[in-house]
Design an enzyme around this catalytic site. Sequence first.
Site, PDB file in Angstrom:
ATOM      1  N   ASN A  10       0.809  -1.210   0.000  1.00  0.00           N
ATOM      2  CA  ASN A  10       0.000   0.000   0.000  1.00  0.00           C
ATOM      3  C   ASN A  10       0.848   1.267   0.000  1.00  0.00           C
ATOM      4  OD1 ASN A  10       0.621   0.529   2.940  1.00  0.00           O
ATOM      5  ND2 ASN A  10      -0.423  -1.422   3.078  1.00  0.00           N
ATOM      6  N   LYS A 264       3.472 -11.341   8.332  1.00  0.00           N
ATOM      7  CA  LYS A 264       4.121 -10.252   9.049  1.00  0.00           C
ATOM      8  C   LYS A 264       4.404 -10.649  10.492  1.00  0.00           C
ATOM      9  CE  LYS A 264       1.832  -6.653   6.308  1.00  0.00           C
ATOM     10  NZ  LYS A 264       3.014  -6.362   5.471  1.00  0.00           N
TER      11      LYS A 264
END
Length: 313
Positions: A10, A264
């Site tokens: 993003n 993550k």
Amino acid sequence: MRVVVALGGNALLRREERPDAAVQLANIRAAVTALAPLAHRHELVITHGNGPQVGVLALQSAADHSLSSPYPFDVLGAETQGMIGYWLLQSLQNALPGRQVCALLNQTLVSAADPAFADPAKFVGPVYDRAEAERMAAARGWTVKQDGAHWRRVVPSPRPQRVVETRLIRLLLNSGAVAVCAGGGGVPVIRDEQGQLSGVEAVVDKDLTAALLAEALDADALLLLTDVSHVSLRYGTPDAEPVGRTTPAALRAQEFPAGSMGPKVDAVCRFVELTGQMAAIGSLGDAQAILDGATGTVVTPSGRYRDGPQDLT
């Protein structure tokens, strides 16, 4: 400090944005504005995602009738490293006058026996509704899976074993340069019985590669920067709860989606477990505040960082 930063996809292209060069360059300039203060104070390594970009190039390649077959994913990964690396390189040079910046093309060694090759799971390219995704899959031989409210193409994502050019990156850091490297997790390669490298059809998770690289470079901190301020328990529900300072064990006791936050969490936990250093997940705009311990999900062996309390037990 020596800091490795992994920029989420993003940071380059938000959902529903057109993948135009001007759009991505504007996003990258905003990202560099957030990262420049870190570069002034610390040794900095920057990695980045490439999922949307490699998907766009794959569509272009598949539609090019001058080709007998589309370009393979290792080649597309290299192309995106060059494109995104150029934008980051130039933006960093403009933001850090006088500082040496280098964008590297990197290969990431994976195992040919990795089970991921039999179960594609890494999202690439644009989002579709289910009907369009299934039509594209039938027409192009893709595997597609659901990604939140949308559907996307998936490709194999083997676990990274080593960034081939790690020693070169270390040399750059030791010289005082900012290194942009291992974009998109690095170009996936395998080594044959003669020791020769060759590319494979896959995409390596950039966060797992960033953790691997941070460990190999003896980094003091690993920051995974995205569009959320914290990891959240029960994300997307009315009783969602942000996680502040925590430990690898506490995070691993929770469940996170394999297609989004799961890698993550795995990456930060692995780095902290192996090095005893600090890792964090948080918003790109909060990069300096995260490193200062003021916000973000900060992971350390004890759950404490800069005299702050542990939040999750």
